[in-house]
Structure formats: C-alpha cells, structure tokens
Scaffold this motif. Sequence first.
Motif, short mmCIF file in Angstrom:
data_model
loop_
_atom_site.label_atom_id
_atom_site.label_comp_id
_atom_site.label_asym_id
_atom_site.label_seq_id
_atom_site.Cartn_x
_atom_site.Cartn_y
_atom_site.Cartn_z
N PRO A 35 -24.69 11.17 18.09
CA PRO A 35 -25.85 10.53 18.71
C PRO A 35 -26.97 10.30 17.68
N GLY A 36 -27.59 9.13 17.80
CA GLY A 36 -28.75 8.84 16.98
C GLY A 36 -28.48 8.34 15.58
N LEU A 37 -27.23 8.05 15.23
CA LEU A 37 -26.87 7.69 13.86
C LEU A 37 -26.67 6.18 13.71
N THR A 38 -27.26 5.63 12.65
CA THR A 38 -26.93 4.32 12.12
C THR A 38 -26.56 4.57 10.67
N GLY A 39 -25.36 4.18 10.25
CA GLY A 39 -24.94 4.49 8.89
C GLY A 39 -24.18 3.36 8.25
N VAL A 40 -24.24 3.35 6.91
CA VAL A 40 -23.48 2.39 6.12
C VAL A 40 -23.03 3.09 4.85
N TRP A 41 -21.80 2.80 4.43
CA TRP A 41 -21.22 3.38 3.22
C TRP A 41 -20.86 2.21 2.32
N LEU A 42 -21.41 2.21 1.11
CA LEU A 42 -21.31 1.06 0.20
C LEU A 42 -20.60 1.44 -1.09
N VAL A 43 -19.87 0.48 -1.67
CA VAL A 43 -19.21 0.70 -2.95
C VAL A 43 -19.44 -0.51 -3.84
N ASP A 44 -19.75 -0.25 -5.12
CA ASP A 44 -19.79 -1.28 -6.16
C ASP A 44 -18.73 -0.86 -7.17
N ARG A 45 -17.55 -1.43 -7.03
CA ARG A 45 -16.41 -1.00 -7.85
C ARG A 45 -16.63 -1.29 -9.33
N GLU A 46 -17.25 -2.42 -9.65
CA GLU A 46 -17.48 -2.75 -11.05
C GLU A 46 -18.45 -1.78 -11.72
N ALA A 47 -19.48 -1.38 -11.00
CA ALA A 47 -20.47 -0.44 -11.55
C ALA A 47 -20.04 1.01 -11.37
N ARG A 48 -18.93 1.21 -10.65
CA ARG A 48 -18.37 2.56 -10.42
C ARG A 48 -19.37 3.48 -9.71
N ARG A 49 -19.91 2.95 -8.59
CA ARG A 49 -20.83 3.78 -7.83
C ARG A 49 -20.69 3.50 -6.34
N ARG A 50 -21.09 4.50 -5.57
CA ARG A 50 -21.06 4.43 -4.11
C ARG A 50 -22.37 4.97 -3.55
N LEU A 51 -22.72 4.50 -2.36
CA LEU A 51 -23.89 4.99 -1.65
C LEU A 51 -23.52 5.26 -0.20
N SER A 52 -24.02 6.34 0.33
CA SER A 52 -23.95 6.63 1.76
C SER A 52 -25.38 6.62 2.26
N ILE A 53 -25.66 5.78 3.25
CA ILE A 53 -27.01 5.67 3.80
C ILE A 53 -26.92 5.91 5.30
N MET A 54 -27.57 6.97 5.75
CA MET A 54 -27.54 7.33 7.16
C MET A 54 -28.97 7.45 7.67
N VAL A 55 -29.22 6.86 8.82
CA VAL A 55 -30.52 6.95 9.48
C VAL A 55 -30.29 7.57 10.85
N TRP A 56 -31.07 8.60 11.13
CA TRP A 56 -30.95 9.36 12.38
C TRP A 56 -32.23 9.21 13.18
N GLU A 57 -32.10 9.26 14.48
CA GLU A 57 -33.28 9.25 15.34
C GLU A 57 -34.12 10.51 15.13
N SER A 58 -33.45 11.63 14.78
CA SER A 58 -34.19 12.87 14.52
C SER A 58 -33.46 13.71 13.48
N GLU A 59 -34.20 14.57 12.82
CA GLU A 59 -33.61 15.47 11.84
C GLU A 59 -32.66 16.46 12.52
N GLU A 60 -32.97 16.85 13.74
CA GLU A 60 -32.11 17.78 14.48
C GLU A 60 -30.74 17.16 14.75
N GLN A 61 -30.70 15.86 15.06
CA GLN A 61 -29.41 15.19 15.26
C GLN A 61 -28.61 15.16 13.97
N ALA A 62 -29.28 14.93 12.87
CA ALA A 62 -28.61 14.92 11.57
C ALA A 62 -28.04 16.30 11.26
#
Length: 97
Positions: A35-62
């Motif tokens: 509950p309360g999560l909007t998330g995206v997981w990104l990869v840039d294969r050429e730059a050899r990096r990944r990002l996980s970005i998660m937004v929660w409605e509350s810190e307790e839900q996270a």
Amino acid sequence: MFGRVVSFEEESPEDMAAGISHVEEEVLVALRDAPGLTGVWLVDREARRRLSIMVWESEEQAEAAFAKLNGILAQDPDRHRPKPASRSSWEVYGLIK
C-alpha cells in the motif's frame, strides 16, 4: 510523502544481470501490492548503472514493506545481490501519477 532512491554504479555485466533478476524475482513480487507505493526501477546498460526510485504515501508504509522484503531475502541469504553504491531517503514535495 517519503522517497527512497537506491543507486548501483559501475556494475559488471554479471552484477547487473544478478541485480535485475533480484528485482524482477524478489523485490517486485514482494512489493507489488504494497500500500502507498509508486516505484520505478531503471537501468542504463551502457553506463553500467541502475536506480531504484520508490515513493511512499508514508514512511511507516515504507518501513512495513521493507520489513516484508527483508523476510523474503532472508529465505535465500546466499543469493547474489549486488550491494548499492548509495541509498538515500527524501521528503517528496511533488508527484504526478
């Protein structure tokens, strides 16, 4: 609202594959109905990096979702999961869905 950004930098092809597999098979499964999560997981294969970005409605839900995820990860402690280069928490002041 609460945000969490996890970054992975200069990953080897093996680490990148293991990290993507971990997200697809464990993280997304564990957090799919969180509950309360909007998330995206990104990869840039050429730059050899990944990002996980998660937004929660509350810190307790996270915190509750991460506790659930940690329980799942504990079931297979020997699985290769690359360590993040950084983790940061953010106050979210704007979001478009």
